[in-house]
Design a protein around this motif. Structure first.
Motif, mmCIF file in Angstrom:
data_model
loop_
_atom_site.group_PDB
_atom_site.id
_atom_site.type_symbol
_atom_site.label_atom_id
_atom_site.label_comp_id
_atom_site.label_asym_id
_atom_site.label_seq_id
_atom_site.Cartn_x
_atom_site.Cartn_y
_atom_site.Cartn_z
ATOM 1 N N ALA A 48 0.831 -1.208 0.000
ATOM 2 C CA ALA A 48 0.000 0.000 0.000
ATOM 3 C C ALA A 48 0.864 1.256 0.000
ATOM 4 C CB ALA A 48 -0.924 -0.006 1.212
ATOM 5 N N ARG A 49 1.933 1.243 0.792
ATOM 6 C CA ARG A 49 2.813 2.414 0.867
ATOM 7 C C ARG A 49 3.521 2.645 -0.482
ATOM 8 N NH1 ARG A 49 4.219 4.723 5.395
ATOM 9 N NH2 ARG A 49 4.001 2.790 6.615
ATOM 10 N N LEU A 50 3.964 1.556 -1.096
ATOM 11 C CA LEU A 50 4.626 1.668 -2.383
ATOM 12 C C LEU A 50 3.682 2.260 -3.431
ATOM 13 C CD1 LEU A 50 7.026 1.127 -4.247
ATOM 14 C CD2 LEU A 50 6.156 -1.202 -4.562
ATOM 15 N N ALA A 51 2.460 1.758 -3.488
ATOM 16 C CA ALA A 51 1.477 2.265 -4.454
ATOM 17 C C ALA A 51 1.177 3.734 -4.201
ATOM 18 C CB ALA A 51 0.201 1.442 -4.380
ATOM 19 N N SER A 52 1.028 4.102 -2.936
ATOM 20 C CA SER A 52 0.699 5.482 -2.592
ATOM 21 C C SER A 52 1.828 6.438 -2.941
ATOM 22 C CB SER A 52 0.379 5.578 -1.096
ATOM 23 O OG SER A 52 0.030 6.897 -0.738
ATOM 24 N N GLN A 53 3.053 6.051 -2.627
ATOM 25 C CA GLN A 53 4.173 6.950 -2.902
ATOM 26 C C GLN A 53 4.471 7.042 -4.397
ATOM 27 O OE1 GLN A 53 7.617 6.655 -0.393
ATOM 28 N NE2 GLN A 53 6.418 6.342 1.462
ATOM 29 N N LEU A 54 4.227 5.962 -5.136
ATOM 30 C CA LEU A 54 4.363 6.053 -6.579
ATOM 31 C C LEU A 54 3.310 6.999 -7.160
ATOM 32 C CD1 LEU A 54 5.133 2.377 -7.645
ATOM 33 C CD2 LEU A 54 6.675 4.335 -7.724
ATOM 34 N N TRP A 55 2.158 7.038 -6.502
ATOM 35 C CA TRP A 55 1.117 7.953 -6.979
ATOM 36 C C TRP A 55 1.574 9.403 -6.881
ATOM 37 C CZ3 TRP A 55 -2.974 7.392 -9.853
ATOM 38 C CH2 TRP A 55 -3.865 8.465 -9.963
ATOM 39 N N THR A 56 2.418 9.708 -5.890
ATOM 40 C CA THR A 56 2.970 11.053 -5.772
ATOM 41 C C THR A 56 3.706 11.438 -7.045
ATOM 42 O OG1 THR A 56 3.220 10.796 -3.376
ATOM 43 C CG2 THR A 56 4.509 12.526 -4.417
ATOM 44 N N GLU A 57 4.285 10.437 -7.687
ATOM 45 C CA GLU A 57 4.993 10.665 -8.942
ATOM 46 C C GLU A 57 4.086 10.413 -10.147
ATOM 47 O OE1 GLU A 57 7.957 11.853 -9.079
ATOM 48 O OE2 GLU A 57 8.273 11.813 -6.917
ATOM 49 N N ALA A 58 2.787 10.689 -9.965
ATOM 50 C CA ALA A 58 1.788 10.293 -10.966
ATOM 51 C C ALA A 58 2.139 10.727 -12.384
ATOM 52 C CB ALA A 58 0.417 10.851 -10.583
ATOM 53 N N SER A 59 2.561 11.962 -12.565
ATOM 54 C CA SER A 59 2.846 12.422 -13.926
ATOM 55 C C SER A 59 3.999 11.641 -14.532
ATOM 56 C CB SER A 59 3.176 13.918 -13.934
ATOM 57 O OG SER A 59 4.330 14.178 -13.175
ATOM 58 N N HIS A 60 5.008 11.292 -13.703
ATOM 59 C CA HIS A 60 6.149 10.535 -14.208
ATOM 60 C C HIS A 60 5.744 9.091 -14.479
ATOM 61 C CE1 HIS A 60 8.832 13.854 -13.319
ATOM 62 N NE2 HIS A 60 8.200 13.976 -12.172
ATOM 63 N N VAL A 61 4.880 8.554 -13.592
ATOM 64 C CA VAL A 61 4.414 7.194 -13.804
ATOM 65 C C VAL A 61 3.614 7.113 -15.090
ATOM 66 C CG1 VAL A 61 2.940 5.359 -12.887
ATOM 67 C CG2 VAL A 61 4.401 6.651 -11.340
ATOM 68 N N GLN A 62 2.804 8.150 -15.361
ATOM 69 C CA GLN A 62 2.025 8.163 -16.594
ATOM 70 C C GLN A 62 2.937 8.135 -17.810
ATOM 71 O OE1 GLN A 62 -0.297 11.639 -15.766
ATOM 72 N NE2 GLN A 62 -2.080 10.474 -15.132
ATOM 73 N N VAL A 63 4.046 8.849 -17.739
ATOM 74 C CA VAL A 63 5.001 8.835 -18.852
ATOM 75 C C VAL A 63 5.553 7.436 -19.055
ATOM 76 C CG1 VAL A 63 7.248 9.643 -19.645
ATOM 77 C CG2 VAL A 63 5.639 11.246 -18.623
#
Length: 208
Positions: A90-105
């Motif tokens: 859950a923590r990993l998913a949440s913190q990756l969401w902080t990088e949402a724009s980069h994850v989208q790329v």
């Protein structure tokens, strides 16, 4: 010859220009993964020729965008140390969401057949972390065991990517939904996922 501040300035300016191009490429490709080099150059406020002064072609630019994004994701993965694999996931998913724009790329590029292999290689540390968390959860019998750990880890990744690429990152519910989707694929019921997040509200806090 003495390296004066004036002598150093061109190099610093070049690095700043390169960083600006990468930022522009990141934003442009997040909107359109097939954006042309001309579109990226205009977004960076440069001519096509000026952009080619920093990158030999579009693929070279894309490779650096992938590498920069992957470095951020992998750093997040290495920062997760929770004993409970459900909380770790859950923590990993949440913190990756902080990088949402980069994850989208990264997600957009990964969907492009021309960059699947290099994206997979760049994100290898993150993927190893997800597999390790899933395996610990299966060993502790708190995550589903009907699917092999590497396969379940890939399903978790695909679920997260689907939510990230299809939701507005500014939505107040987006982060919670992304985390709950990951936990659901990993084997928690929606009630268990909601209860876990209720017990650990810090998991949904934004970290920078």
């Amino acid at each position: 010859m003495t390296d004066t501040p004036a002598a150093r300035r061109p190099r610093r300016d070049a690095l700043e220009n390169r960083a600006g191009i990468l930022a522009a490429a990141t934003a442009t490709i997040a909107h359109d993964p097939h954006a042309s080099i001309d579109t990226i150059a205009r977004s960076a406020g440069l001519t096509r020729r000026a952009l080619y002064g920093h990158f030999e072609d579009r693929d070279a630019l894309i490779r650096e965008v992938v590498a920069a994004g992957a470095q951020r994701f992998n750093a997040i993965a290495l920062s997760i140390h929770d004993d409970d694999p459900r909380i770790a996931l859950a923590r990993l998913a949440s913190q990756l969401w902080t990088e949402a724009s980069h994850v989208q790329v990264a997600a957009s590029i990964a969907l492009d057949d021309a960059h699947v292999l290099e994206t997979a290689d760049a994100l290898a540390p993150l993927r190893r972390t997800v597999v390790a968390i899933v395996r610990r959860g299966q060993d502790a019998d708190v995550l589903r065991t009907d699917v092999a750990a590497p396969t379940l880890a890939r399903l978790v990744e695909e679920a997260a990517r689907a939510v990230i690429t299809r939701m507005d990152a500014s939505s107040p519910e987006a982060r919670s939904l992304a985390v709950r989707a990951v936990l659901s694929i990993a084997g928690l019921s929606w009630r268990e996922a909601v209860a876990l997040l209720a017990r650990h509200p810090e998991l949904l806090e934004e970290h920078r």
